[in-house]
Design a protein around this motif. Structure first.
Motif, short mmCIF file in Angstrom:
data_model
loop_
_atom_site.label_atom_id
_atom_site.label_comp_id
_atom_site.label_asym_id
_atom_site.label_seq_id
_atom_site.Cartn_x
_atom_site.Cartn_y
_atom_site.Cartn_z
N SER A 115 0.87 -1.19 0.00
CA SER A 115 0.00 0.00 0.00
C SER A 115 0.90 1.24 0.00
O SER A 115 2.09 1.16 0.30
N VAL A 116 0.30 2.35 -0.34
CA VAL A 116 1.07 3.58 -0.36
C VAL A 116 1.61 3.88 1.04
O VAL A 116 2.78 4.28 1.22
N GLY A 117 0.77 3.66 2.04
CA GLY A 117 1.22 3.92 3.41
C GLY A 117 2.38 3.03 3.79
O GLY A 117 3.35 3.49 4.42
N ASP A 118 2.29 1.71 3.41
CA ASP A 118 3.38 0.81 3.73
C ASP A 118 4.66 1.23 3.03
O ASP A 118 5.76 1.17 3.61
N LEU A 119 4.52 1.66 1.79
CA LEU A 119 5.70 2.08 1.04
C LEU A 119 6.33 3.31 1.70
O LEU A 119 7.55 3.38 1.89
N ASN A 120 5.50 4.29 2.07
CA ASN A 120 6.04 5.50 2.70
C ASN A 120 6.71 5.18 4.04
O ASN A 120 7.75 5.74 4.40
N ARG A 121 6.10 4.26 4.79
CA ARG A 121 6.70 3.88 6.07
C ARG A 121 8.02 3.18 5.86
O ARG A 121 8.98 3.36 6.62
N ARG A 166 1.67 12.38 3.75
CA ARG A 166 1.81 13.13 2.50
C ARG A 166 2.92 12.58 1.61
O ARG A 166 3.06 12.99 0.47
N GLY A 167 3.76 11.74 2.18
CA GLY A 167 4.88 11.23 1.41
C GLY A 167 5.96 12.25 1.20
O GLY A 167 6.74 12.15 0.24
#
Length: 404
Positions: free
Chosen positions: A10-16, A91-92
């Protein structure tokens, strides 16, 4: 590995994952740049960007950290920051979480400022309970600054406008350079010695950190803290902070602000006096009304306590007549006694004896005259004074015949 077997993030997982990678890769970094889009939120946190000719990066400095900065940054300031590199996951955005912020090129001075600030704070010099109350109506105001400083003109103009009735005493000193701290300390001591002012304004206009460095002196900080007279610090602009600001009894954002905080407005004082007068007048009227009511109650009680007022008035009149009569009798008695004593004194008057044909012989001894009572006291060739009923004479005895 086939495309189907690959893990889909997910985008959140990637950003984390990126944030964790950045935190693992970079420890604490020092970055210099120009502040842009600076915002200070009500929460106390600061948000801005650091930029140079080649790029920019978002930054955040939380309230617990920015309280140690000592000045309020503005867009356009060149600064140096120590920070942790990470990513704001929602927000990345890659961002710096700032731990320390100082003006660019002032690393050594700023480090010394923070070190001294921490030391004095630990000693309690910045504690609010140590600071003294600034008098609301000072009888006189002292100003410590340079006579050539533009800040002095602004302060005097403000005091003349707000409180022309308050005397001002100026204690001149250097406010910049290596000799300035000793001069300011000496001015503080002179003010304490003269004891002519109720509050001191320590003021100087704005400038660079080097220009204001005299107000970061440790001995000056102790002198301000131990001053017997309350001190208001008005050094630099609103965004400038010095050690003197933290240790002073009250910090003003500018020299003009220091004058405004120390001197009450004349029209405001007049309004306060008028309010006090009205309050006193109201209290007096209330007191008069209460006492009038009490007097009415006492009069009522007195009227009930007198069963026959007319009879008591007659008794008072009778007593007054008796007193007058007794006084008249006493006066007549005193007059009779006076006449009797006068007669007795007249009978004892030596002049009456002389008028019956007698004379008295007096002998001079030193500066006194003595009456002769015995013929043996007469001696030939001696001068004696004889007093008669009318006049006196000096005689010289040529012969003495004593009859036994």
């Amino acid at each position: 590995m086939s495309e189907i077997s690959r893990e889909i993030l997910s985008v959140g997982d990637l950003n984390r994952a990126i944030a964790q990678s950045l935190e693992d890769r970079f420890d604490t970094v020092w970055v210099s740049g120009e502040i842009s889009n600076f915002k200070a939120y009500d929460s106390g946190h600061w948000y801005f960007s650091l930029k140079d000719e080649e790029g920019q990066i978002r930054c955040v400095m939380f309230r617990g950290r920015n309280g140690q900065v000592g000045f309020m940054p503005q867009s356009g300031d060149l600064v140096e920051v120590s920070a942790g590199l990470g990513m704001y996951v929602p927000r990345g955005d890659v961002q710096l979480t700032i731990q320390t912020l100082r003006r660019a090129g002032m690393g050594g001075l700023y480090e010394a400022f923070l070190k001294l600030k921490a030391k004095l704070a630990k000693e309690g010099l910045f504690d609010e309970d140590r600071k003294r109350e600034i008098p609301s109506h000072p009888r006189s105001i002292g100003i410590i600054t340079s006579p050539q400083a533009a800040a002095l003109k602004d302060v005097l103009s403000t005091l003349a406008r707000r409180a022309p009735h308050i005397p001002v005493v100026i204690y001149p000193t250097l406010v910049q350079g290596p000799e300035a701290p000793a001069g300011i300390i000496s001015a503080l001591k002179n003010a304490e010695k003269e004891n002519a002012v109720d509050v001191i304004l320590l003021v100087r206009g704005g400038g660079s950190i080097e220009d204001l460095w005299a107000f970061n002196d440790e001995q000056l900080a102790y002198a301000i803290a131990h001053s017997a007279i309350p001190v208001v610090s008005g050094v630099g602009h609103e965004t400038d902070f010095t050690i003197a600001d933290f240790v002073a009894d009250l910090r003003a954002p500018t020299p003009t602000g220091a004058a405004e905080l120390a001197a009450p407005r004349r029209d405001q004082i007049l309004q306060e006096l008028d309010a006090i007068f009205q309050a006193l007048l109201q209290r007096i009227n209330q007191r008069i009304e209460r006492e009038a009511q009490t007097l009415d109650q006492l009069a009522l009680r007195l009227s009930h306590a007198l069963p026959n007022p007319d009879r008591m008035r007659e008794q008072i009149t009778g007593l007054q007549q008796r007193i007058n009569q007794a006084w008249s009798v006493r006066i007549e008695s005193w007059k009779r006694n006076h006449t009797h004593y006068q007669l007795q004194l007249e009978m004892l008057n030596p002049q009456r004896t002389l008028e019956r044909g007698y004379a008295v012989i007096l002998r001079q001894e030193k500066n006194s005259l003595f009456a002769l009572r015995n013929s043996n006291e007469l001696h030939v060739h001696q001068n004696y004074q004889v007093r008669l009923a009318e006049g006196q004479a000096v005689i010289e005895v040529s012969r003495v015949d004593t009859e036994l």
